[in-house]
Design a protein around this motif. Structure first.
Motif, PDB file in Angstrom:
ATOM      1  N   GLN A   1     -42.255  68.994   9.644  1.00  0.00           N
ATOM      2  CA  GLN A   1     -43.678  68.789   9.885  1.00  0.00           C
ATOM      3  C   GLN A   1     -44.413  70.115   9.688  1.00  0.00           C
ATOM      4  OE1 GLN A   1     -44.527  67.255  13.751  1.00  0.00           O
ATOM      5  NE2 GLN A   1     -46.728  67.206  13.445  1.00  0.00           N
ATOM      6  N   VAL A   2     -45.440  70.067   8.869  1.00  0.00           N
ATOM      7  CA  VAL A   2     -46.211  71.268   8.576  1.00  0.00           C
ATOM      8  C   VAL A   2     -47.130  71.579   9.742  1.00  0.00           C
ATOM      9  CG1 VAL A   2     -47.925  72.286   7.051  1.00  0.00           C
ATOM     10  CG2 VAL A   2     -46.116  70.844   6.096  1.00  0.00           C
ATOM     11  N   GLN A   3     -47.115  72.824  10.170  1.00  0.00           N
ATOM     12  CA  GLN A   3     -48.012  73.279  11.220  1.00  0.00           C
ATOM     13  C   GLN A   3     -48.665  74.574  10.793  1.00  0.00           C
ATOM     14  OE1 GLN A   3     -45.316  73.361  14.682  1.00  0.00           O
ATOM     15  NE2 GLN A   3     -46.317  71.514  15.430  1.00  0.00           N
ATOM     16  N   LEU A   4     -49.927  74.718  11.178  1.00  0.00           N
ATOM     17  CA  LEU A   4     -50.685  75.926  10.893  1.00  0.00           C
ATOM     18  C   LEU A   4     -51.005  76.635  12.186  1.00  0.00           C
ATOM     19  CD1 LEU A   4     -53.266  74.517   8.307  1.00  0.00           C
ATOM     20  CD2 LEU A   4     -50.933  75.301   7.909  1.00  0.00           C
ATOM     21  N   ALA A   5     -50.997  77.953  12.151  1.00  0.00           N
ATOM     22  CA  ALA A   5     -51.286  78.736  13.351  1.00  0.00           C
ATOM     23  C   ALA A   5     -52.148  79.925  12.973  1.00  0.00           C
ATOM     24  CB  ALA A   5     -49.997  79.194  14.019  1.00  0.00           C
ATOM     25  N   GLU A   6     -53.325  80.005  13.580  1.00  0.00           N
ATOM     26  CA  GLU A   6     -54.214  81.126  13.363  1.00  0.00           C
ATOM     27  C   GLU A   6     -53.974  82.198  14.418  1.00  0.00           C
ATOM     28  OE1 GLU A   6     -56.667  77.313  12.568  1.00  0.00           O
ATOM     29  OE2 GLU A   6     -55.282  78.064  14.079  1.00  0.00           O
ATOM     30  N   SER A   7     -54.230  83.428  14.051  1.00  0.00           N
ATOM     31  CA  SER A   7     -54.149  84.545  14.987  1.00  0.00           C
ATOM     32  C   SER A   7     -55.073  85.649  14.510  1.00  0.00           C
ATOM     33  CB  SER A   7     -52.710  85.059  15.100  1.00  0.00           C
ATOM     34  OG  SER A   7     -52.254  85.539  13.846  1.00  0.00           O
ATOM     35  N   GLY A   8     -55.280  86.634  15.376  1.00  0.00           N
ATOM     36  CA  GLY A   8     -56.072  87.796  14.995  1.00  0.00           C
ATOM     37  C   GLY A   8     -57.482  87.828  15.519  1.00  0.00           C
ATOM     38  N   GLY A   9     -57.896  86.778  16.203  1.00  0.00           N
ATOM     39  CA  GLY A   9     -59.236  86.774  16.750  1.00  0.00           C
ATOM     40  C   GLY A   9     -59.376  87.756  17.903  1.00  0.00           C
ATOM     41  N   GLY A  10     -60.601  87.943  18.347  1.00  0.00           N
ATOM     42  CA  GLY A  10     -60.845  88.842  19.462  1.00  0.00           C
ATOM     43  C   GLY A  10     -62.316  89.113  19.606  1.00  0.00           C
ATOM     44  N   MET A  11     -62.619  90.140  20.362  1.00  0.00           N
ATOM     45  CA  MET A  11     -64.003  90.531  20.618  1.00  0.00           C
ATOM     46  C   MET A  11     -64.247  91.898  19.995  1.00  0.00           C
ATOM     47  SD  MET A  11     -66.004  90.861  24.245  1.00  0.00           S
ATOM     48  CE  MET A  11     -65.718  89.153  24.616  1.00  0.00           C
ATOM     49  N   VAL A  12     -65.306  91.999  19.196  1.00  0.00           N
ATOM     50  CA  VAL A  12     -65.664  93.257  18.569  1.00  0.00           C
ATOM     51  C   VAL A  12     -67.162  93.453  18.661  1.00  0.00           C
ATOM     52  CG1 VAL A  12     -63.734  93.257  16.953  1.00  0.00           C
ATOM     53  CG2 VAL A  12     -65.888  92.199  16.275  1.00  0.00           C
ATOM     54  N   GLN A  13     -67.582  94.681  18.451  1.00  0.00           N
ATOM     55  CA  GLN A  13     -69.014  94.966  18.406  1.00  0.00           C
ATOM     56  C   GLN A  13     -69.548  94.706  17.004  1.00  0.00           C
ATOM     57  OE1 GLN A  13     -69.454  99.009  19.901  1.00  0.00           O
ATOM     58  NE2 GLN A  13     -69.898  98.204  21.940  1.00  0.00           N
ATOM     59  N   SER A  14     -70.829  94.509  16.938  1.00  0.00           N
ATOM     60  CA  SER A  14     -71.487  94.301  15.652  1.00  0.00           C
ATOM     61  C   SER A  14     -71.150  95.467  14.712  1.00  0.00           C
ATOM     62  CB  SER A  14     -73.000  94.211  15.869  1.00  0.00           C
ATOM     63  OG  SER A  14     -73.662  93.956  14.665  1.00  0.00           O
ATOM     64  N   GLY A  15     -70.802  95.123  13.471  1.00  0.00           N
ATOM     65  CA  GLY A  15     -70.390  96.126  12.501  1.00  0.00           C
ATOM     66  C   GLY A  15     -68.897  96.333  12.423  1.00  0.00           C
ATOM     67  N   GLY A  16     -68.180  95.764  13.368  1.00  0.00           N
ATOM     68  CA  GLY A  16     -66.735  95.920  13.408  1.00  0.00           C
ATOM     69  C   GLY A  16     -66.016  94.993  12.445  1.00  0.00           C
ATOM     70  N   SER A  17     -64.686  95.063  12.497  1.00  0.00           N
ATOM     71  CA  SER A  17     -63.842  94.288  11.586  1.00  0.00           C
ATOM     72  C   SER A  17     -62.718  93.590  12.352  1.00  0.00           C
ATOM     73  CB  SER A  17     -63.209  95.197  10.530  1.00  0.00           C
ATOM     74  OG  SER A  17     -64.175  95.814   9.713  1.00  0.00           O
ATOM     75  N   LEU A  18     -62.296  92.478  11.806  1.00  0.00           N
ATOM     76  CA  LEU A  18     -61.119  91.767  12.282  1.00  0.00           C
ATOM     77  C   LEU A  18     -60.405  91.183  11.071  1.00  0.00           C
ATOM     78  CD1 LEU A  18     -62.437  89.719  15.360  1.00  0.00           C
ATOM     79  CD2 LEU A  18     -60.790  91.599  15.444  1.00  0.00           C
ATOM     80  N   ARG A  19     -59.106  91.009  11.187  1.00  0.00           N
ATOM     81  CA  ARG A  19     -58.361  90.296  10.159  1.00  0.00           C
ATOM     82  C   ARG A  19     -57.658  89.116  10.802  1.00  0.00           C
ATOM     83  NH1 ARG A  19     -53.460  91.998   6.052  1.00  0.00           N
ATOM     84  NH2 ARG A  19     -52.203  91.856   7.956  1.00  0.00           N
ATOM     85  N   LEU A  20     -58.017  87.932  10.357  1.00  0.00           N
ATOM     86  CA  LEU A  20     -57.389  86.710  10.830  1.00  0.00           C
ATOM     87  C   LEU A  20     -56.214  86.356   9.924  1.00  0.00           C
ATOM     88  CD1 LEU A  20     -60.529  84.494  11.591  1.00  0.00           C
ATOM     89  CD2 LEU A  20     -59.437  86.245  13.021  1.00  0.00           C
ATOM     90  N   SER A  21     -55.214  85.752  10.537  1.00  0.00           N
ATOM     91  CA  SER A  21     -54.049  85.281   9.783  1.00  0.00           C
ATOM     92  C   SER A  21     -53.855  83.800  10.042  1.00  0.00           C
ATOM     93  CB  SER A  21     -52.782  86.033  10.209  1.00  0.00           C
ATOM     94  OG  SER A  21     -52.887  87.409   9.970  1.00  0.00           O
ATOM     95  N   CYS A  22     -53.447  83.106   9.030  1.00  0.00           N
ATOM     96  CA  CYS A  22     -53.077  81.695   9.151  1.00  0.00           C
ATOM     97  C   CYS A  22     -51.663  81.564   8.590  1.00  0.00           C
ATOM     98  CB  CYS A  22     -54.040  80.814   8.376  1.00  0.00           C
ATOM     99  SG  CYS A  22     -53.556  79.070   8.354  1.00  0.00           S
ATOM    100  N   THR A  23     -50.740  81.233   9.475  1.00  0.00           N
ATOM    101  CA  THR A  23     -49.334  81.139   9.082  1.00  0.00           C
ATOM    102  C   THR A  23     -48.900  79.682   9.083  1.00  0.00           C
ATOM    103  OG1 THR A  23     -48.909  83.301  10.047  1.00  0.00           O
ATOM    104  CG2 THR A  23     -47.006  81.912   9.630  1.00  0.00           C
ATOM    105  N   VAL A  24     -48.140  79.313   8.069  1.00  0.00           N
ATOM    106  CA  VAL A  24     -47.655  77.946   7.946  1.00  0.00           C
ATOM    107  C   VAL A  24     -46.178  77.887   8.324  1.00  0.00           C
ATOM    108  CG1 VAL A  24     -47.096  78.219   5.493  1.00  0.00           C
ATOM    109  CG2 VAL A  24     -47.507  75.918   6.433  1.00  0.00           C
ATOM    110  N   SER A  25     -45.800  76.833   9.018  1.00  0.00           N
ATOM    111  CA  SER A  25     -44.394  76.566   9.307  1.00  0.00           C
ATOM    112  C   SER A  25     -44.063  75.152   8.871  1.00  0.00           C
ATOM    113  CB  SER A  25     -44.088  76.747  10.790  1.00  0.00           C
ATOM    114  OG  SER A  25     -44.878  75.885  11.576  1.00  0.00           O
ATOM    115  N   GLY A  26     -42.839  74.936   8.430  1.00  0.00           N
ATOM    116  CA  GLY A  26     -42.444  73.617   7.960  1.00  0.00           C
ATOM    117  C   GLY A  26     -42.935  73.321   6.567  1.00  0.00           C
ATOM    118  N   GLY A  27     -43.430  74.313   5.865  1.00  0.00           N
ATOM    119  CA  GLY A  27     -43.936  74.104   4.522  1.00  0.00           C
ATOM    120  C   GLY A  27     -44.430  75.398   3.924  1.00  0.00           C
ATOM    121  N   SER A  28     -45.227  75.282   2.900  1.00  0.00           N
ATOM    122  CA  SER A  28     -45.756  76.454   2.201  1.00  0.00           C
ATOM    123  C   SER A  28     -47.176  76.169   1.766  1.00  0.00           C
ATOM    124  CB  SER A  28     -44.889  76.763   0.984  1.00  0.00           C
ATOM    125  OG  SER A  28     -45.501  77.740   0.163  1.00  0.00           O
ATOM    126  N   PHE A  29     -47.928  77.236   1.555  1.00  0.00           N
ATOM    127  CA  PHE A  29     -49.281  77.089   1.045  1.00  0.00           C
ATOM    128  C   PHE A  29     -49.315  77.028  -0.479  1.00  0.00           C
ATOM    129  CE2 PHE A  29     -51.414  77.029   4.854  1.00  0.00           C
ATOM    130  CZ  PHE A  29     -51.321  78.181   5.622  1.00  0.00           C
TER     131      PHE A  29
END
Length: 111
Positions: A1-29
């Motif tokens: 069974q394919v499942q997706l999981a996001e990570s990398g969120g958080g709280m930042v100030q205006s002008g800041g940066s974040l990198r989100l990840s989406c990882t797949v299990s049970g399959g491939s993108f």
């Protein structure tokens, strides 16, 4: 069974940066496009960015020039690099492969 999981969120100030990840299990993108969506409180879910199986990308006008979608060589993780974040980017961010959704990751940008 394919499942997706996001990570990398958080709280930042205006002008800041974040990198989100989406990882797949049970399959491939490798066989599908992948989309990043976001949903702010009281608003509809909106498309942020997409990447095709060939690596072609597309962005919502509101994030063009600030966000970058990419994937790893193995097509197991899709990233969303978010720079110059604004309070209007505050939302829960979801990845989607056309059939499955992840649980979402919260991004909060303070002014």
């Amino acid at each position: 069974q394919v499942q997706l999981a996001e990570s990398g969120g958080g709280m930042v100030q205006s002008g800041g940066s974040l990198r989100l990840s989406c990882t797949v299990s049970g399959g491939s993108f490798s066989a599908y496009p992948v989309w990043w969506y976001r949903q702010a409180p009281g608003k509809q879910r909106e498309l942020v960015a997409s990447i095709t199986r060939y690596g072609d990308t597309n962005y919502a006008d509101s994030v063009k020039g600030r966000f970058t979608i990419s994937r790893d060589v193995a097509w197991e993780t899709v990233y969303l690099q978010m720079d110059s974040l604004e309070p209007g980017d505050t939302a829960v961010y979801y990845c989607h492969n056309g059939a499955n959704w992840g649980q979402g990751t919260q991004v909060t940008v303070s002014s």
